[in-house]
Design an enzyme around this catalytic site. Structure first.
Site, mmCIF file in Angstrom:
data_model
loop_
_atom_site.group_PDB
_atom_site.id
_atom_site.type_symbol
_atom_site.label_atom_id
_atom_site.label_comp_id
_atom_site.label_asym_id
_atom_site.label_seq_id
_atom_site.Cartn_x
_atom_site.Cartn_y
_atom_site.Cartn_z
ATOM 1 N N ASP A 1 2.276 3.668 49.068
ATOM 2 C CA ASP A 1 2.012 5.028 48.573
ATOM 3 C C ASP A 1 2.468 5.127 47.164
ATOM 4 O O ASP A 1 2.965 6.086 46.662
ATOM 5 C CB ASP A 1 2.539 6.045 49.463
ATOM 6 C CG ASP A 1 2.261 5.896 50.796
ATOM 7 O OD1 ASP A 1 1.299 5.379 51.331
ATOM 8 O OD2 ASP A 1 3.224 6.104 51.842
ATOM 9 N N GLU B 1 -6.768 11.606 53.275
ATOM 10 C CA GLU B 1 -5.243 12.061 52.904
ATOM 11 C C GLU B 1 -5.104 11.329 51.232
ATOM 12 O O GLU B 1 -6.083 11.204 50.807
ATOM 13 C CB GLU B 1 -4.462 11.189 53.808
ATOM 14 C CG GLU B 1 -4.610 9.695 53.819
ATOM 15 C CD GLU B 1 -3.938 8.966 54.805
ATOM 16 O OE1 GLU B 1 -3.189 9.428 55.580
ATOM 17 O OE2 GLU B 1 -3.796 7.637 55.032
#
Length: 512
Positions: free
Chosen positions: A21, A189
């Site tokens: 991420d 997301e």
């Protein structure tokens, strides 16, 4: 200076090992990048580079457990998907603490090496993967995935949401609005917003963070939209391909050192057909066509140099290196450097590697071919090395007093849910060198016969003789079998009583 080839100019993985991420920002000619840490502390590593090639781990955002509140989060919960940005002379990291009590947090610092603030909770943001952006007037907006969790239970999933916020007061200023939520793939997301050439671009991930992971984009006239998706979405995905880097997604755009556009993103690389290191940080070049970003497929280019790390414990500051990790508590809380001079001491409560807060201090495995060693004196305890994915997926190499006389008994153990297997040997020493070696499988096997990497567990006695206790197929300790969000972290571990360590070594082979 010519613009480098968009796919091969930079090492890939850019930040190896368990570093998912990624988010990156360029400030005054220097790059700063942060990644997720889940149940580990310290949380949110900060990496710095001047050239986008050489990266230094300069610190961590959350160096105290109170900053993120993950003492009781379940595995794969905790600190998810940060965004780093810079505004009005201040660095900001916004992040969600999934399944934890603190929720959406914003940390600030004038120096990204720290110290960072205690973290301001943004009340009213119920979701994950928050992005922080400011409009043309300087008003801050949080854009996030509306996955609302109550513990591990999904309460709602409303797609990509956005609201203006008051950062100082820690609250939203309006009812969150729904934005563009992708092409219909699952799990929209990881939103990020950018102003460019009169448009606002909304970059998201969709398809789930496993094999279907993808990057998609939309654009609109303002930070609030409305947003229209690109005609060629998804922009990037390795789904259905045999590319060496899989699960590519969760991208963030940044201007490269040669004026080129780059995307940092996560991906997994394989040893055989399995991915033992978890989700790592990669980079790829981006060209623009008809006002839309077009990222290149992610290439694999491991660094050509080996990595050697050797830590001794004669210095009370031996755990100050920012790469040390512990589980749901800090390395300084898990270990002591003052109990016996020249050693690191771990004391366990006797509840094994499946406890929420094990007596464990380790480092990310960053190479497919690696060697980890520790010199262990178990005293009256039991401990050694642990290769950890989570509480249930682990490989341990333990020394303890032999029950049949003088010397030590060394046991190699493989743990997966519902199954444990072990192998033991006795050595006539009070202190031993324990070694875990990982190697990629030999090439040339048919794909359907391919195994994972090989994990060898060994003990070296006082004469230098090495005994191999076990060699394991690493498929069970790879993201295809173990929990997907994290990766291998290998380190010193006590399972019972008090165990002393005099040194710790990590070696990573070049181009792996």
């Amino acid at each position: 200076m010519p613009v480098p080839d968009e796919r091969t100019a930079y090492p890939n993985p850019l930040i190896p090992g368990f570093n998912p991420d990624p988010s990156c920002v360029l400030v005054d000619g220097t790059y700063y990048l942060v990644t997720s840490t889940f149940e580990y502390l310290p949380a949110l590593p900060v990496y710095r580079s001047a050239d986008f090639v050489t990266w230094e781990h300069i610190g961590n955002v959350a160096v105290r457990g109170e900053q993120v509140g993950i003492a009781d989060v379940p595995s794969a919960g905790g600190v998810w998907a940060p965004t780093i940005r810079h505004h009005d002379g201040l660095f900001h990291v916004i992040v969600s603490v999934a399944t934890g009590p603190r929720g959406c947090l914003v940390f600030t610092a004038t120096d990204p090496a720290g110290p960072w603030s205690e973290g301001t909770v943004i009340d009213g943001v119920h979701g994950i993967d928050p992005d922080l952006a400011w409009d043309e007037t300087g008003r801050p907006y949080v854009t996030y995935s509306g996955l609302h969790l109550n513990g591990t239970t999904v309460v709602a999933n409303r797609g990509i949401l956005q609201a203006r916020v008051d950062l100082a007061a820690g609250r939203v200023l309006e009812e969150p609005r729904q934005l563009w939520s992708g092409t219909g793939l699952v799990a929209p997301e990881a939103p990020h917003l950018y102003a460019r050439d009169g448009h606002w671009y909304l970059l998201i991930a969709e398809g789930g963070t496993e094999s279907g992971h993808a990057v998609s984009v939309a654009r609109g006239p303002s930070i609030e939209g409305p947003f229209e998706g690109a005609p060629h979405n998804p922009l990037l995905s390795a789904s259905g391909t045999d590319r060496p880097v899989q699960c590519t997604g969760h991208g963030d755009l940044v201007l490269g050192p040669h004026g080129e556009d780059l995307m940092v993103l996560l991906g997994t690389r394989r040893a055989g057909r399995f991915s033992p290191l978890g989700r790592e940080t990669y980079v790829t070049g981006v060209r623009w066509s008809d006002g839309w970003p077009c990222p290149a497929p992610v290439e694999l280019a491991p660094r050509p140099e080996p990595l050697h790390e050797h830590f001794t414990f004669t210095d009370p500051a031996a755990l100050a290196d920012p790469g040390w990790l512990a589980v749901r508590r800090t390395p300084g809380e898990a270990a002591s450097l003052t109990g016996r001079p020249g050693t690191l001491t771990l004391t366990a409560a006797g509840d094994g590697s499946d406890t929420l807060r094990p007596a464990f201090v380790g480092r990310r495995q960053r190479h497919l071919d690696s060697v980890v060693e520790a010199r262990v004196e178990p005293a009256a305890g039991r401990g050694g090395l642990c290769l950890r994915f989570d509480e249930e997926f682990a490989v341990v190499l333990l020394a303890e007093r032999s029950p049949i006389g003088g010397g030590l008994r060394v046991t190699a153990r493989a743990d997966v849910p519902t199954m444990t297997q072990s192998w033991s040997t006795d050595v006539p020493d009070d202190r031993v060198l324990l070694r875990i070696t990982t190697r990629t499988p030999p090439p040339g096997r048919a794909p359907w016969l391919s195994s994972g990497d090989r994990i060898r567990l060994s003990v070296v006695d006082a004469t230098g003789a090495e005994s191999h206790l076990a060699e394991l197929d690493g498929r069970l300790w790879s993201v295809e079998s173990a929990p997907f969000f994290t990766g291998r972290v290998t380190g010193m571990y006590a399972e019972d009583g008090t165990v002393h360590f005099t040194d710790f070594r990590y070696h990573g082979e070049p181009r792996t």
